[in-house]
Enzyme design. Structure first.
Site, PDB file in Angstrom:
ATOM      1  N   THR A   1       0.873  -1.178   0.000  1.00 60.85           N
ATOM      2  CA  THR A   1       0.000   0.000   0.000  1.00 60.85           C
ATOM      3  C   THR A   1       0.906   1.222   0.000  1.00 60.85           C
ATOM      4  O   THR A   1       1.625   1.461   0.975  1.00 60.85           O
ATOM      5  CB  THR A   1      -0.876   0.026   1.271  1.00 60.85           C
ATOM      6  OG1 THR A   1      -1.640  -1.174   1.324  1.00 60.85           O
ATOM      7  CG2 THR A   1      -1.808   1.222   1.265  1.00 60.85           C
TER       8      THR A   1
ATOM      9  N   LYS B   1      -7.696   1.753  -3.047  1.00 65.81           N
ATOM     10  CA  LYS B   1      -7.300   1.387  -1.674  1.00 65.81           C
ATOM     11  C   LYS B   1      -7.394   2.592  -0.732  1.00 65.81           C
ATOM     12  O   LYS B   1      -7.950   2.492   0.366  1.00 65.81           O
ATOM     13  CB  LYS B   1      -5.878   0.821  -1.707  1.00 65.81           C
ATOM     14  CG  LYS B   1      -5.242   0.559  -0.370  1.00 65.81           C
ATOM     15  CD  LYS B   1      -5.719  -0.712   0.286  1.00 65.81           C
ATOM     16  CE  LYS B   1      -5.119  -0.865   1.679  1.00 65.81           C
ATOM     17  NZ  LYS B   1      -5.610  -2.012   2.393  1.00 65.81           N
TER      18      LYS B   1
ATOM     19  N   LYS C   1      -1.321   5.214   8.692  1.00 66.47           N
ATOM     20  CA  LYS C   1      -0.520   5.262   7.462  1.00 66.47           C
ATOM     21  C   LYS C   1      -1.445   5.458   6.254  1.00 66.47           C
ATOM     22  O   LYS C   1      -1.204   6.323   5.403  1.00 66.47           O
ATOM     23  CB  LYS C   1       0.261   3.948   7.304  1.00 66.47           C
ATOM     24  CG  LYS C   1       0.960   3.832   5.957  1.00 66.47           C
ATOM     25  CD  LYS C   1       1.430   2.423   5.623  1.00 66.47           C
ATOM     26  CE  LYS C   1       1.755   2.325   4.138  1.00 66.47           C
ATOM     27  NZ  LYS C   1       2.075   1.008   3.669  1.00 66.47           N
TER      28      LYS C   1
HETATM   29  P1  NAD Z   1       5.858  -6.033   7.337  1.00 68.52           P
HETATM   30  O1  NAD Z   1       6.646  -4.943   7.951  1.00 68.52           O
HETATM   31  O2  NAD Z   1       5.474  -7.207   8.161  1.00 68.52           O
HETATM   32  O3  NAD Z   1       6.657  -6.617   6.051  1.00 68.52           O
HETATM   33  C1  NAD Z   1       7.413  -5.841   5.178  1.00 68.52           C
HETATM   34  C2  NAD Z   1       8.687  -6.639   4.883  1.00 68.52           C
HETATM   35  O4  NAD Z   1       9.454  -5.949   3.901  1.00 68.52           O
HETATM   36  C3  NAD Z   1       9.594  -6.802   6.122  1.00 68.52           C
HETATM   37  O5  NAD Z   1       9.788  -8.185   6.365  1.00 68.52           O
HETATM   38  C4  NAD Z   1      10.881  -6.080   5.731  1.00 68.52           C
HETATM   39  O6  NAD Z   1      12.036  -6.710   6.239  1.00 68.52           O
HETATM   40  C5  NAD Z   1      10.813  -6.189   4.205  1.00 68.52           C
HETATM   41  N1  NAD Z   1      11.640  -5.215   3.511  1.00 68.52           N
HETATM   42  C6  NAD Z   1      11.726  -3.885   3.688  1.00 68.52           C
HETATM   43  N2  NAD Z   1      12.581  -3.341   2.800  1.00 68.52           N
HETATM   44  C7  NAD Z   1      13.053  -4.358   2.023  1.00 68.52           C
HETATM   45  C8  NAD Z   1      13.946  -4.450   0.939  1.00 68.52           C
HETATM   46  N3  NAD Z   1      14.578  -3.360   0.457  1.00 68.52           N
HETATM   47  N4  NAD Z   1      14.184  -5.658   0.409  1.00 68.52           N
HETATM   48  C9  NAD Z   1      13.559  -6.767   0.892  1.00 68.52           C
HETATM   49  N5  NAD Z   1      12.690  -6.752   1.924  1.00 68.52           N
HETATM   50  C10 NAD Z   1      12.440  -5.560   2.485  1.00 68.52           C
HETATM   51  O7  NAD Z   1       4.580  -5.340   6.676  1.00 68.52           O
HETATM   52  P2  NAD Z   1       3.240  -6.068   6.194  1.00 68.52           P
HETATM   53  O8  NAD Z   1       2.238  -6.038   7.307  1.00 68.52           O
HETATM   54  O9  NAD Z   1       3.589  -7.345   5.522  1.00 68.52           O
HETATM   55  O10 NAD Z   1       2.721  -5.003   5.115  1.00 68.52           O
HETATM   56  C11 NAD Z   1       3.283  -4.938   3.804  1.00 68.52           C
HETATM   57  C12 NAD Z   1       2.447  -3.975   2.993  1.00 68.52           C
HETATM   58  O11 NAD Z   1       1.087  -4.425   2.967  1.00 68.52           O
HETATM   59  C13 NAD Z   1       2.414  -2.549   3.547  1.00 68.52           C
HETATM   60  O12 NAD Z   1       2.460  -1.644   2.485  1.00 68.52           O
HETATM   61  C14 NAD Z   1       1.085  -2.485   4.291  1.00 68.52           C
HETATM   62  O13 NAD Z   1       0.560  -1.183   4.367  1.00 68.52           O
HETATM   63  C15 NAD Z   1       0.235  -3.394   3.415  1.00 68.52           C
HETATM   64  N6  NAD Z   1      -0.919  -4.008   4.095  1.00 68.52           N
HETATM   65  C16 NAD Z   1      -0.767  -4.561   5.334  1.00 68.52           C
HETATM   66  C17 NAD Z   1      -1.886  -5.140   5.943  1.00 68.52           C
HETATM   67  C18 NAD Z   1      -1.770  -5.777   7.316  1.00 68.52           C
HETATM   68  O14 NAD Z   1      -2.812  -6.096   7.920  1.00 68.52           O
HETATM   69  N7  NAD Z   1      -0.572  -6.035   7.825  1.00 68.52           N
HETATM   70  C19 NAD Z   1      -3.118  -5.156   5.286  1.00 68.52           C
HETATM   71  C20 NAD Z   1      -3.225  -4.605   4.008  1.00 68.52           C
HETATM   72  C21 NAD Z   1      -2.108  -4.036   3.421  1.00 68.52           C
END
Ligand code: NAD
Length: 295
Positions: free
Chosen positions: A93, A168, A243
């Site tokens: 997102t 979204k 966010k």
């Molecule tokens: P998270 O922090 O658990 O996962 C993100 C991952 O990206 C981490 O493991 C981090 O180490 C990795 N990362 C960061 N920079 C990197 C790079 N340069 N190379 C490789 N890996 C890298 O976050 P999440 O909850 O999985 O959310 C991910 C996305 O999904 C976000 O944009 C969030 O807004 C969206 N989202 C989350 C939810 C939720 O309920 N958690 C729901 C809908 C959307």
């Protein structure tokens, strides 16, 4: 079956990659976190040493990263390694201008690209029931459909590049506003002597109805699966809602759109998170309504 590079194996990306493996795809994953890598390995992903290695010679590259700056940086890093006929899907997102940049980078190397953010949270990612909001050219959307399918309950093709991110931010702005309105009404109802169940029975079938009442009721009781029954453990944490509200306000500034309730919701969630509630489910904002009214 496709060869898929998956970058970002966190709370969402990890189980999404696992569902692609279960569907028979060959998935190569990469993350900066050792724990995320180990979970992905256990789920059957091959592990790469870098984003570049993950993207090299793959049919599809999926990214699921925290924010726009991460997506643009990774797209810049891998652009010379993706095949010209590959498909790049970003499910993070992110803000609209970063999504535009990501599409432009993919385009510059001849790859198809789709912005495909999701709703449905971690449970949706685990169960393969996410709703994807997809934006891209018709060719890109058509190519993305079978890749998204094992992770999806539903895929909505929203239009051209960035239309998925647009949907979204609009959806989550509505969600925040309806949740705040719902919490205000339940607290007012209590002060007027209504039981939560009585108000739920009316609102859930009347004109005040919304997902915030029927599926995610912010008081314990009427909807046993809502986080209110579990001391407001997320669910969907307030800091993630903050966010998304920030992204909707950025989008509103960019387009000169008048979104006074979105702006106010952003301010209330900021206050709620600043008070140490960022990890609380977003429906826990009812706690703000439960204090005596300030003059
Ligand atoms: P998270 O922090 O658990 O996962 C993100 C991952 O990206 C981490 O493991 C981090 O180490 C990795 N990362 C960061 N920079 C990197 C790079 N340069 N190379 C490789 N890996 C890298 O976050 P999440 O909850 O999985 O959310 C991910 C996305 O999904 C976000 O944009 C969030 O807004 C969206 N989202 C989350 C939810 C939720 O309920 N958690 C729901 C809908 C959307």
């Amino acid at each position: 079956m496709a060869s898929i590079g998956f970058i970002g194996l966190g709370n969402m990306g990890g189980p999404m990659a696992a569902n692609l493996v279960k569907a028979g795809h060959h998935v190569t994953g990469f993350d900066l976190s050792a724990a995320a890598i180990e979970d992905a390995r256990t789920a059957g992903c091959s592990i790469a040493d870098s984003a570049v290695e993950t993207a090299t010679d793959k049919d599809v590259v999926v990214t699921m990263l925290p924010a726009g700056k991460h997506v643009v940086a990774v797209y810049d890093e891998i652009k010379n390694s993706v095949r010209a006929d590959s498909l790049m899907i970003d499910s993070s997102t992110i803000d609209i201008s970063s999504a535009q940049q990501a599409h432009a980078i993919a385009d510059s190397v001849g790859a198809l690209s789709v912005d495909a953010p999701v709703s449905g949270g971690i449970m949706g990612a685990v169960n393969g029931t996410l709703t994807f909001m997809a934006g891209g050219t018709e060719a890109a959307l058509e190519a993305a459909a079978p890749v998204l399918e094992p992770m999806a309950g539903r895929v909505v093709n929203c239009g051209g590049a960035t239309a998925g991110q647009a949907a979204k931010v609009c959806n989550n702005m509505i969600l925040a506003i309806t949740m705040i309105g719902t919490t205000e009404a339940f607290e007012l109802g209590r002060r007027l002597g209504l039981t939560d169940q009585a108000l739920f029975d009316v609102v859930s079938t009347a004109s005040g109805q919304s997902w915030s009442t029927t599926t995610y009721c912010p008081v314990p009781g009427p909807v046993p699966t809502s986080p209110a029954n579990n001391d407001y453990k997320p669910g969907f944490a307030a800091d993630l809602m903050l966010k998304d509200l920030g992204l909707s306000q950025e989008a509103a500034s960019m387009t000169n759109a008048f979104t006074p309730l979105g702006a106010h919701a952003n301010q209330l969630y900021k206050e709620f998170c600043d008070e140490g509630n960022g990890g609380v489910d977003f429906s826990g904002i009812i706690k703000m309504m439960q204090v005596p009214k300030k003059d």
